[in-house]
Design a protein around this motif. Sequence first.
Motif, PDB file in Angstrom:
ATOM      1  N   MET A 103       0.824  -1.206   0.000  1.00 20.51           N
ATOM      2  CA  MET A 103       0.000   0.000   0.000  1.00 20.51           C
ATOM      3  C   MET A 103       0.860   1.260   0.000  1.00 20.51           C
ATOM      4  SD  MET A 103      -3.201  -0.404  -0.414  1.00 20.51           S
ATOM      5  CE  MET A 103      -3.617   1.307  -0.014  1.00 20.51           C
ATOM      6  N   LEU A 104       2.039   1.168   0.580  1.00 16.30           N
ATOM      7  CA  LEU A 104       2.955   2.307   0.535  1.00 16.30           C
ATOM      8  C   LEU A 104       3.307   2.645  -0.909  1.00 16.30           C
ATOM      9  CD1 LEU A 104       4.817   4.356   1.966  1.00 16.30           C
ATOM     10  CD2 LEU A 104       6.592   2.589   1.970  1.00 16.30           C
ATOM     11  N   GLN A 105       3.569   1.629  -1.708  1.00 16.20           N
ATOM     12  CA  GLN A 105       3.903   1.875  -3.108  1.00 16.20           C
ATOM     13  C   GLN A 105       2.671   2.300  -3.906  1.00 16.20           C
ATOM     14  OE1 GLN A 105       6.813  -0.726  -5.016  1.00 16.20           O
ATOM     15  NE2 GLN A 105       7.348  -1.560  -3.021  1.00 16.20           N
ATOM     16  N   VAL A 106       1.487   1.872  -3.486  1.00 19.53           N
ATOM     17  CA  VAL A 106       0.257   2.393  -4.095  1.00 19.53           C
ATOM     18  C   VAL A 106       0.188   3.904  -3.889  1.00 19.53           C
ATOM     19  CG1 VAL A 106      -2.261   2.463  -3.919  1.00 19.53           C
ATOM     20  CG2 VAL A 106      -1.075   0.257  -3.960  1.00 19.53           C
ATOM     21  N   ALA A 107       0.448   4.357  -2.654  1.00 21.38           N
ATOM     22  CA  ALA A 107       0.433   5.790  -2.363  1.00 21.38           C
ATOM     23  C   ALA A 107       1.490   6.520  -3.180  1.00 21.38           C
ATOM     24  CB  ALA A 107       0.661   6.015  -0.871  1.00 21.38           C
ATOM     25  N   GLN A 108       2.638   5.906  -3.383  1.00 18.56           N
ATOM     26  CA  GLN A 108       3.687   6.524  -4.189  1.00 18.56           C
ATOM     27  C   GLN A 108       3.261   6.662  -5.645  1.00 18.56           C
ATOM     28  OE1 GLN A 108       6.891   3.828  -3.253  1.00 18.56           O
ATOM     29  NE2 GLN A 108       7.654   5.114  -1.587  1.00 18.56           N
ATOM     30  N   ILE A 109       2.593   5.634  -6.180  1.00 15.37           N
ATOM     31  CA  ILE A 109       2.104   5.699  -7.562  1.00 15.37           C
ATOM     32  C   ILE A 109       1.066   6.811  -7.706  1.00 15.37           C
ATOM     33  CG2 ILE A 109       0.720   4.478  -9.290  1.00 15.37           C
ATOM     34  CD1 ILE A 109       2.095   1.879  -8.349  1.00 15.37           C
ATOM     35  N   VAL A 110       0.116   6.855  -6.786  1.00 14.48           N
ATOM     36  CA  VAL A 110      -0.915   7.897  -6.839  1.00 14.48           C
ATOM     37  C   VAL A 110      -0.272   9.280  -6.714  1.00 14.48           C
ATOM     38  CG1 VAL A 110      -2.952   8.857  -5.704  1.00 14.48           C
ATOM     39  CG2 VAL A 110      -2.713   6.378  -5.950  1.00 14.48           C
ATOM     40  N   GLY A 111       0.672   9.419  -5.774  1.00 14.04           N
ATOM     41  CA  GLY A 111       1.336  10.703  -5.584  1.00 14.04           C
ATOM     42  C   GLY A 111       2.108  11.139  -6.813  1.00 14.04           C
ATOM     43  N   MET A 162      -5.752  13.878  -2.429  1.00 12.82           N
ATOM     44  CA  MET A 162      -6.466  12.614  -2.455  1.00 12.82           C
ATOM     45  C   MET A 162      -6.251  11.834  -1.163  1.00 12.82           C
ATOM     46  SD  MET A 162      -5.776  11.273  -6.363  1.00 12.82           S
ATOM     47  CE  MET A 162      -6.521  12.145  -7.748  1.00 12.82           C
ATOM     48  N   ILE A 163      -7.263  11.067  -0.791  1.00 13.21           N
ATOM     49  CA  ILE A 163      -7.125  10.087   0.288  1.00 13.21           C
ATOM     50  C   ILE A 163      -7.104   8.706  -0.364  1.00 13.21           C
ATOM     51  CG2 ILE A 163      -8.273   8.995   2.251  1.00 13.21           C
ATOM     52  CD1 ILE A 163      -9.298  11.731   3.063  1.00 13.21           C
ATOM     53  N   VAL A 164      -6.075   7.924  -0.048  1.00 16.02           N
ATOM     54  CA  VAL A 164      -5.904   6.585  -0.604  1.00 16.02           C
ATOM     55  C   VAL A 164      -5.948   5.584   0.546  1.00 16.02           C
ATOM     56  CG1 VAL A 164      -4.402   5.058  -1.931  1.00 16.02           C
ATOM     57  CG2 VAL A 164      -4.447   7.512  -2.437  1.00 16.02           C
ATOM     58  N   ALA A 165      -6.851   4.618   0.455  1.00 17.29           N
ATOM     59  CA  ALA A 165      -6.990   3.642   1.543  1.00 17.29           C
ATOM     60  C   ALA A 165      -7.201   2.256   0.957  1.00 17.29           C
ATOM     61  CB  ALA A 165      -8.172   4.005   2.442  1.00 17.29           C
ATOM     62  N   LEU A 223      -2.958  10.400   2.997  1.00 12.72           N
ATOM     63  CA  LEU A 223      -3.412  11.658   2.402  1.00 12.72           C
ATOM     64  C   LEU A 223      -2.308  12.114   1.460  1.00 12.72           C
ATOM     65  CD1 LEU A 223      -4.965  14.729   4.257  1.00 12.72           C
ATOM     66  CD2 LEU A 223      -3.515  14.933   2.251  1.00 12.72           C
ATOM     67  N   VAL A 224      -2.634  12.205   0.165  1.00 22.71           N
ATOM     68  CA  VAL A 224      -1.656  12.560  -0.859  1.00 22.71           C
ATOM     69  C   VAL A 224      -1.838  14.024  -1.241  1.00 22.71           C
ATOM     70  CG1 VAL A 224      -0.731  12.015  -3.133  1.00 22.71           C
ATOM     71  CG2 VAL A 224      -1.716  10.190  -1.711  1.00 22.71           C
ATOM     72  N   TYR A 225      -0.763  14.789  -1.170  1.00 22.03           N
ATOM     73  CA  TYR A 225      -0.791  16.219  -1.467  1.00 22.03           C
ATOM     74  C   TYR A 225      -0.534  16.483  -2.950  1.00 22.03           C
ATOM     75  CZ  TYR A 225      -0.584  16.838   3.596  1.00 22.03           C
ATOM     76  OH  TYR A 225      -0.857  16.792   4.938  1.00 22.03           O
ATOM     77  N   PRO A 226      -0.834  17.700  -3.435  1.00 20.11           N
ATOM     78  CA  PRO A 226      -0.657  18.003  -4.865  1.00 20.11           C
ATOM     79  C   PRO A 226       0.757  17.763  -5.370  1.00 20.11           C
ATOM     80  CG  PRO A 226      -1.926  19.740  -3.799  1.00 20.11           C
ATOM     81  CD  PRO A 226      -1.441  18.833  -2.702  1.00 20.11           C
ATOM     82  N   GLU A 227       1.747  17.956  -4.503  1.00 13.21           N
ATOM     83  CA  GLU A 227       3.135  17.770  -4.911  1.00 13.21           C
ATOM     84  C   GLU A 227       3.539  16.302  -5.000  1.00 13.21           C
ATOM     85  OE1 GLU A 227       2.217  21.587  -3.180  1.00 13.21           O
ATOM     86  OE2 GLU A 227       2.084  19.570  -2.324  1.00 13.21           O
ATOM     87  N   GLY A 228       2.656  15.402  -4.535  1.00 15.47           N
ATOM     88  CA  GLY A 228       2.930  13.974  -4.610  1.00 15.47           C
ATOM     89  C   GLY A 228       3.404  13.360  -3.305  1.00 15.47           C
ATOM     90  N   ASN A 229       3.779  14.202  -2.334  1.00 12.08           N
ATOM     91  CA  ASN A 229       4.153  13.666  -1.026  1.00 12.08           C
ATOM     92  C   ASN A 229       2.897  13.306  -0.243  1.00 12.08           C
ATOM     93  OD1 ASN A 229       3.714  16.543  -1.011  1.00 12.08           O
ATOM     94  ND2 ASN A 229       4.371  16.563   1.118  1.00 12.08           N
ATOM     95  N   PHE A 230       3.044  12.565   0.843  1.00  6.30           N
ATOM     96  CA  PHE A 230       1.856  12.109   1.564  1.00  6.30           C
ATOM     97  C   PHE A 230       2.162  11.874   3.031  1.00  6.30           C
ATOM     98  CE2 PHE A 230       3.838   8.550  -0.723  1.00  6.30           C
ATOM     99  CZ  PHE A 230       4.174   7.694   0.318  1.00  6.30           C
ATOM    100  N   ILE A 231       1.091  11.801   3.820  1.00  6.85           N
ATOM    101  CA  ILE A 231       1.180  11.409   5.219  1.00  6.85           C
ATOM    102  C   ILE A 231       0.257  10.214   5.414  1.00  6.85           C
ATOM    103  CG2 ILE A 231       1.727  13.730   6.029  1.00  6.85           C
ATOM    104  CD1 ILE A 231      -1.195  13.977   6.955  1.00  6.85           C
ATOM    105  N   GLU A 232       0.462   9.489   6.516  1.00  8.76           N
ATOM    106  CA  GLU A 232      -0.312   8.276   6.769  1.00  8.76           C
ATOM    107  C   GLU A 232      -1.112   8.398   8.058  1.00  8.76           C
ATOM    108  OE1 GLU A 232       0.319   3.401   6.937  1.00  8.76           O
ATOM    109  OE2 GLU A 232       2.056   4.744   6.803  1.00  8.76           O
TER     110      GLU A 232
END
Length: 241
Positions: free
Chosen positions: A84-92, A117-120, A132-141
């Motif tokens: 799922m971490l890599q899923v968030a990276q792809i989305v970001g 975006m919220i990815v779950a 939570l994925v930000y416009p720049e592609g970074n995210f928090i969990e």
Amino acid sequence: MTYCVGLLLKAGVVLLSDTRTNAGLDNIATYRKTFVFEEPGERVIAIMTAGSLSVTQTTVARLEEAVSDLEPNPERSVLMAPSMLQVAQIVGRTLSEVSAEIRERMDRSAQSASASMIVAGQRKGGGMRMFLVYPEGNFIEATADTPFLQIGEHKYGKPILDRVVTPETSLSDAKKAVLLSMDSTLRSNLSVGMPLDLTVIAADALRVTEQRRIEADDPGFQEMSRAWSRALRDGFAEIKV
């Protein structure tokens, strides 16, 4: 504007989004903001979007295209990512690329493009996670300390989540919490509107276990809203100063 909220619990994930978009008071429309990628028994991923409609639609379209490609790329397909971490990276990464492309074109007319975006979800052999994925592609969990994430017009619906949601919250209570959080937002901000999309993913089910659209005339939601208003008035009247 919009409002999307997701809860990450031991029992699973509960997601709720509105469907209103607007470009001014005279240009209001309804668009779905929750998208599901699913291989039942293997993995399930839900994405909620907020912000520029051109950015979110293009990003989701590219994610869907990567999944349906005849020769899918593990670095681009959320259904092939090993975690799922890599899923968030792809989305970001996809969101960042689309944002940059659209921003470059829109800057010429002094406009801006931004989305989040919220990815779950969960993959077989892994735990349930939410980002939570930000416009720049970074995210928090989301974590046990903060088991919920919000995007869009979030301030009106946050107090109830702060007070009642913990990782041990049941799915039933979680659905009530997100619906009351949305009700508070609907009452305070006209840019958020019905209908609503509710998505539930029970832990280890590896599929969506509940998904439904709640219309403005839904009797259950209306009664919940009235009961919450009564409870607030009664609680206010009982407090002494």
